[in-house]
Design a protein around this motif. Sequence first.
Motif, short mmCIF file in Angstrom:
data_model
loop_
_atom_site.label_atom_id
_atom_site.label_comp_id
_atom_site.label_asym_id
_atom_site.label_seq_id
_atom_site.Cartn_x
_atom_site.Cartn_y
_atom_site.Cartn_z
N LEU A 130 -39.07 107.00 91.50
CA LEU A 130 -38.48 107.32 90.20
C LEU A 130 -36.95 107.21 90.24
CD1 LEU A 130 -39.02 108.33 87.31
CD2 LEU A 130 -38.73 110.64 88.19
N ILE A 131 -36.35 107.72 91.29
CA ILE A 131 -34.88 107.62 91.41
C ILE A 131 -34.45 106.17 91.54
CG2 ILE A 131 -32.94 108.15 92.94
CD1 ILE A 131 -34.27 110.86 93.46
N LYS A 132 -35.18 105.39 92.34
CA LYS A 132 -34.85 103.97 92.49
C LYS A 132 -34.99 103.22 91.16
CE LYS A 132 -33.83 103.59 96.81
NZ LYS A 132 -32.56 103.07 97.28
N ALA A 133 -36.03 103.54 90.40
CA ALA A 133 -36.24 102.87 89.11
C ALA A 133 -35.14 103.23 88.12
CB ALA A 133 -37.61 103.24 88.54
N VAL A 134 -34.76 104.50 88.09
CA VAL A 134 -33.70 104.92 87.18
C VAL A 134 -32.38 104.27 87.54
CG1 VAL A 134 -32.29 106.91 86.50
CG2 VAL A 134 -34.78 107.10 86.50
N THR A 135 -32.04 104.19 88.82
CA THR A 135 -30.79 103.53 89.20
C THR A 135 -30.84 102.04 88.94
OG1 THR A 135 -31.54 103.37 91.49
CG2 THR A 135 -30.16 105.25 90.93
N TYR A 136 -32.02 101.44 89.10
CA TYR A 136 -32.15 100.01 88.82
C TYR A 136 -31.90 99.74 87.34
CZ TYR A 136 -34.20 95.42 88.10
OH TYR A 136 -34.39 94.12 87.75
N PHE A 137 -32.55 100.50 86.47
CA PHE A 137 -32.38 100.27 85.03
C PHE A 137 -31.03 100.75 84.54
CE2 PHE A 137 -37.11 100.23 85.19
CZ PHE A 137 -37.25 98.92 84.78
N TRP A 138 -30.43 101.69 85.21
CA TRP A 138 -29.10 102.17 84.83
C TRP A 138 -28.05 101.09 85.08
CZ3 TRP A 138 -27.86 106.76 82.53
CH2 TRP A 138 -26.51 107.06 82.46
N ASN A 139 -28.25 100.30 86.13
CA ASN A 139 -27.28 99.26 86.50
C ASN A 139 -27.47 97.97 85.72
OD1 ASN A 139 -26.00 100.89 88.36
ND2 ASN A 139 -27.38 100.27 90.00
#
Length: 140
Positions: A130-139
């Motif tokens: 979840l954290i990796k997905a959020v940072t991916y979409f945030w960038n």
Amino acid sequence: MTKAYHYLYFRTYEIISKTNKTSAESSTARFLSILFLINILTLYSLFFKSFNDIAFYSFSALGMIVSILNLRYFDNAKNKFILYEFKDLKINRIYKTLVDSYPYLSFIFLFSSLDVGFYAIYYFIGIVILIKAVTYFWNL
């Protein structure tokens, strides 16, 4: 072997320096020291199941000594040398993925060696994804 460890320091520094601009060098050294302590306690819990004997305190003392030595290893000159050494070096994506997954695997091995149950490991993996997905979409 030290080259791989220096690269682990460099990748951890790159990740930490995105959010911590003031003391990324010391934060990286502290994080790697905590990982050393976690790995030593994981080794202990794989071999022994009692946490109230002299072996546990010996392993804990060994982990703290290794962690302190690790903090002393990364002084200011060593930091600058490692950052300069890997700054322009192109590393294969597979190696980057292996190095980036090392902290996560350390925690998973710790959880499995402590017999906390598979649900805790699944929750940990889910939170990481979840954290990796959020940072991916945030960038994006």
